[in-house]
Design a protein around this motif. Structure first.
Motif, short mmCIF file in Angstrom:
data_model
loop_
_atom_site.label_atom_id
_atom_site.label_comp_id
_atom_site.label_asym_id
_atom_site.label_seq_id
_atom_site.Cartn_x
_atom_site.Cartn_y
_atom_site.Cartn_z
N ALA A 197 0.87 -1.32 -0.24
CA ALA A 197 0.21 0.09 0.20
C ALA A 197 0.92 1.46 -0.18
CB ALA A 197 -0.89 -0.12 1.15
N ALA A 198 1.89 1.12 0.72
CA ALA A 198 2.78 2.15 0.87
C ALA A 198 3.35 2.53 -0.50
CB ALA A 198 4.02 2.22 2.11
N TRP A 199 3.99 1.57 -1.19
CA TRP A 199 4.45 1.72 -2.40
C TRP A 199 3.46 2.08 -3.46
CZ3 TRP A 199 3.55 -1.59 -6.95
CH2 TRP A 199 4.38 -1.37 -8.07
N ALA A 200 2.18 1.67 -3.44
CA ALA A 200 1.38 2.38 -4.44
C ALA A 200 0.98 3.76 -4.10
CB ALA A 200 -0.02 1.51 -4.10
N LEU A 201 0.85 4.17 -3.03
CA LEU A 201 0.96 5.71 -2.67
C LEU A 201 1.93 6.42 -3.32
CD1 LEU A 201 -0.34 5.62 0.81
CD2 LEU A 201 -1.69 6.32 -1.29
N GLU A 202 3.05 6.10 -3.53
CA GLU A 202 4.41 6.71 -3.77
C GLU A 202 4.12 6.56 -5.32
OE1 GLU A 202 7.92 4.48 -2.79
OE2 GLU A 202 7.78 4.87 -0.52
N VAL A 203 3.60 5.61 -6.08
CA VAL A 203 3.43 5.55 -7.47
C VAL A 203 2.39 6.43 -7.94
CG1 VAL A 203 3.14 4.13 -9.60
CG2 VAL A 203 4.41 3.30 -7.65
N VAL A 259 -10.04 -16.06 -3.14
CA VAL A 259 -10.10 -15.25 -2.04
C VAL A 259 -8.90 -14.55 -1.72
CG1 VAL A 259 -11.98 -16.64 -0.93
CG2 VAL A 259 -9.63 -16.90 -0.37
N TYR A 260 -7.88 -14.78 -2.43
CA TYR A 260 -6.53 -14.09 -2.08
C TYR A 260 -6.53 -12.73 -2.31
CZ TYR A 260 -5.26 -19.02 -2.02
OH TYR A 260 -5.21 -20.53 -2.00
N TRP A 261 -7.43 -12.12 -3.39
CA TRP A 261 -7.54 -10.65 -3.65
C TRP A 261 -8.01 -9.78 -2.54
CZ3 TRP A 261 -11.93 -8.20 -3.59
CH2 TRP A 261 -13.17 -8.92 -3.57
N LYS A 262 -8.72 -10.33 -1.53
CA LYS A 262 -9.46 -9.51 -0.48
C LYS A 262 -8.37 -8.89 0.53
CE LYS A 262 -13.63 -12.52 -0.99
NZ LYS A 262 -14.76 -12.91 -0.12
N SER A 263 -7.43 -9.65 0.90
CA SER A 263 -6.48 -8.94 1.92
C SER A 263 -5.86 -7.74 1.10
CB SER A 263 -5.62 -9.79 2.20
OG SER A 263 -6.32 -10.85 3.23
N PRO A 264 -5.26 -7.90 -0.02
CA PRO A 264 -4.41 -6.69 -0.67
C PRO A 264 -5.62 -5.75 -1.19
CG PRO A 264 -3.70 -8.86 -1.74
CD PRO A 264 -5.01 -9.22 -0.78
N PHE A 265 -6.91 -5.88 -1.59
CA PHE A 265 -7.52 -4.91 -1.66
C PHE A 265 -8.19 -4.17 -0.56
CE2 PHE A 265 -12.04 -3.70 -2.20
CZ PHE A 265 -12.19 -3.07 -3.10
N ALA A 266 -8.13 -5.03 0.73
CA ALA A 266 -8.63 -4.27 1.86
C ALA A 266 -7.29 -3.22 2.24
CB ALA A 266 -8.81 -5.11 2.95
N ALA A 267 -6.20 -3.84 2.01
CA ALA A 267 -4.94 -2.86 2.69
C ALA A 267 -4.86 -1.60 1.36
CB ALA A 267 -3.75 -3.79 2.29
N ALA A 300 -7.69 0.80 2.86
CA ALA A 300 -7.39 1.54 3.96
C ALA A 300 -6.59 2.77 3.74
CB ALA A 300 -6.68 0.63 4.80
N VAL A 301 -5.84 2.80 2.76
CA VAL A 301 -5.25 4.13 2.36
C VAL A 301 -5.61 4.97 1.22
CG1 VAL A 301 -2.94 2.94 3.00
CG2 VAL A 301 -3.49 2.99 0.56
N GLY A 302 -6.83 4.64 0.90
CA GLY A 302 -7.61 5.55 0.11
C GLY A 302 -7.50 4.93 -1.22
N ILE A 303 -6.86 4.09 -1.71
CA ILE A 303 -6.84 3.61 -3.08
C ILE A 303 -7.93 2.34 -3.26
CG2 ILE A 303 -5.35 2.38 -4.88
CD1 ILE A 303 -2.95 3.40 -3.33
N VAL A 304 -9.01 2.84 -4.17
CA VAL A 304 -9.89 1.81 -4.61
C VAL A 304 -9.58 1.06 -6.07
CG1 VAL A 304 -12.39 1.42 -5.18
CG2 VAL A 304 -11.68 3.43 -3.90
N ALA A 305 -9.11 -0.22 -5.73
CA ALA A 305 -8.83 -1.00 -6.83
C ALA A 305 -9.66 -1.53 -7.55
CB ALA A 305 -7.75 -2.13 -6.31
N TRP A 306 -9.46 -1.81 -8.98
CA TRP A 306 -10.34 -2.59 -9.70
C TRP A 306 -10.22 -4.13 -9.49
CZ3 TRP A 306 -10.37 0.18 -14.98
CH2 TRP A 306 -11.15 1.63 -14.80
#
Length: 408
Positions: free
Chosen positions: A51-57, A69-77, A80-86
């Motif tokens: 999430a921190a790396w994504a904010l930098e990009v 169900v593996y996508w759910k945890s990264p999606f939630a992370a 949490a920092v304001g990035i809504v993933a597709w």
């Protein structure tokens, strides 16, 4: 073929059980294209680092392939920092030949996202996503309870007990009490005293409750199954209570859905946590039906339609809709007429799916407009008059507006 870019800053995630492969494609102002590839673990600290790396990009679009169900945890992370993933359908992003490695998958996903060739799947708000964790196990428990009830029925039949022949529901209040008394080895006259309001006579029940072949093994197995059924029913009741309490903010939508024939309170609740209350997320009834996988499929070549088989979609919603369709087909409404007309041409199973499709489109219209269901066949005014006319006439006679028959 050159793909025309629509987004300048894109991140794509290829998610696995123990690893997340990320690829960032950034187009600078001078036209230079920078591709960055990173690997992250699947633990909490790794998701925070992602999430921190994504904010930098500072991406315009973040796409995640829906892997189990593996996508759910990264999606939630990321959320949490304001990035809504597709979250994108894996069928839409299949790699071309020669690209089947984790890093190549992520880069190909980023390339497709940068060109605007991907469409985000519907992800409900966080509150409804959490309530899905209640509604989906409830569906499983209902299926488990039905299976256990069938097993109990088979054990009783094997023992010569034919109670199901003279009662409509073997697990109704009176029938359940009689089965329990039978398992407790009570005298038959005490068992018959529990008949309650059953229509069957004592003589019919006496014949049905014959215990001539009811051995100790039958009694032990049936008792174990019955205890399991009651445990499941208690768990379902707890889940129902939790689910309805969690849906209090959507009480208006729950009430709205219950006006549709075939949908009760729990059916409305379980449908609402799956599709949400905001139909703007889908845009049209056609897209909602396609997402559920309840609409006819498109398979046409050389002007010939080869198959209309439904595609894969949300199996939880499809199961609910088929239950609603079969319930609505037994009511006095337009759905019943539609089902009977379809059954003649298509048979029972295809007619259920077609009616489920119609119900879903009706649900979309109701939630989108906020209007209650008004049936085209049922005369609500006539029903209201038939229900209340005796009371109205009684009060008019009482207060002298109409002369009573005796006075006339």
């Amino acid at each position: 073929m050159e793909l025309t870019p629509m987004h300048k800053r894109v991140i794509a995630l290829d998610v696995h059980q123990a690893k997340i492969t990320a690829c960032a494609v950034v187009e600078h102002d001078d036209g230079r294209l920078e591709v960055t590839k990173r690997d992250f673990g699947a633990f909490k600290r790794d998701r925070r680092a992602l999430a921190a790396w994504a904010l930098e990009v500072r991406p315009e679009v973040v796409v995640v392939e829906s892997t189990g169900v593996y996508w759910k945890s990264p999606f939630a992370a990321l959320e949490a920092v304001g990035i809504v993933a597709w979250v994108v359908n894996a069928r839409h992003v299949k790699a071309v030949p020669g690209r089947k490695t984790d890093m190549a998958d992520a880069q190909w996903l980023a390339t497709l996202a940068r060109a605007g060739l991907l469409r985000a799947s519907f992800i409900p708000p966080r509150d409804l996503r959490e309530l899905r964790l209640v509604a989906r196990p409830r569906q499983k428990l209902v299926g488990a309870a039905s299976a256990e009830k069938n097993r109990l029925h088979k054990v009783l039949v094997d023992a010569g007990v034919r109670l199901n022949v003279v009662v409509n529901d073997l697990h109704g209040q009176s029938a359940r009490a009689m089965v329990k008394a039978l398992l407790q080895d009570k005298p038959l006259h005490e068992v018959l005293d529990l008949k309650g309001r059953l229509r069957a006579s004592r003589e019919e029940l006496f014949e049905a409750l014959s215990t001539e072949h009811f051995s100790a093994t039958h009694r032990f197995v049936a008792d174990e199954i019955l205890q399991h059924i009651e445990q499941i029913e208690q768990r379902i009741a707890r889940l129902d209570k939790y689910l309805l309490e969690g849906l209090q903010p959507w009480q208006a939508q729950l009430t709205l859905l219950q006006t549709l024939p075939g949908i009760d309170q729990m059916g409305a609740a379980m449908l609402l946590v799956e599709i949400g209350a905001d139909m703007g997320a889908f845009g049209s009834a056609e897209r909602l039906a396609s997402w559920v996988g309840i609409c006819p499929g498109n398979n046409e070549s050389a002007g010939k339609r080869k198959s209309g088989r439904i595609r894969r979609g949300n199996a939880w919603v499809r199961r609910l809709l088929c239950e609603f369709a079969q319930a609505a087909a037994r009511t006095r409404c337009a759905f019943k007429d539609k089902f009977q007309a379809l059954t003649i041409r298509k048979g029972h199973r295809k007619s259920v799916v077609a009616l489920a499709h119609k119900i879903l489109r009706t649900v979309y219209a109701m939630l989108a407009s906020g209007t209650y269901y008004q049936d085209q066949v049922v005369d609500y005014e006539a029903l209201n008059v038939a229900r209340n006319a005796p009371r109205w006439l009684k009060m008019l006679h009482k207060h002298g507006f109409i002369a009573s028959p005796a006075a006339a």
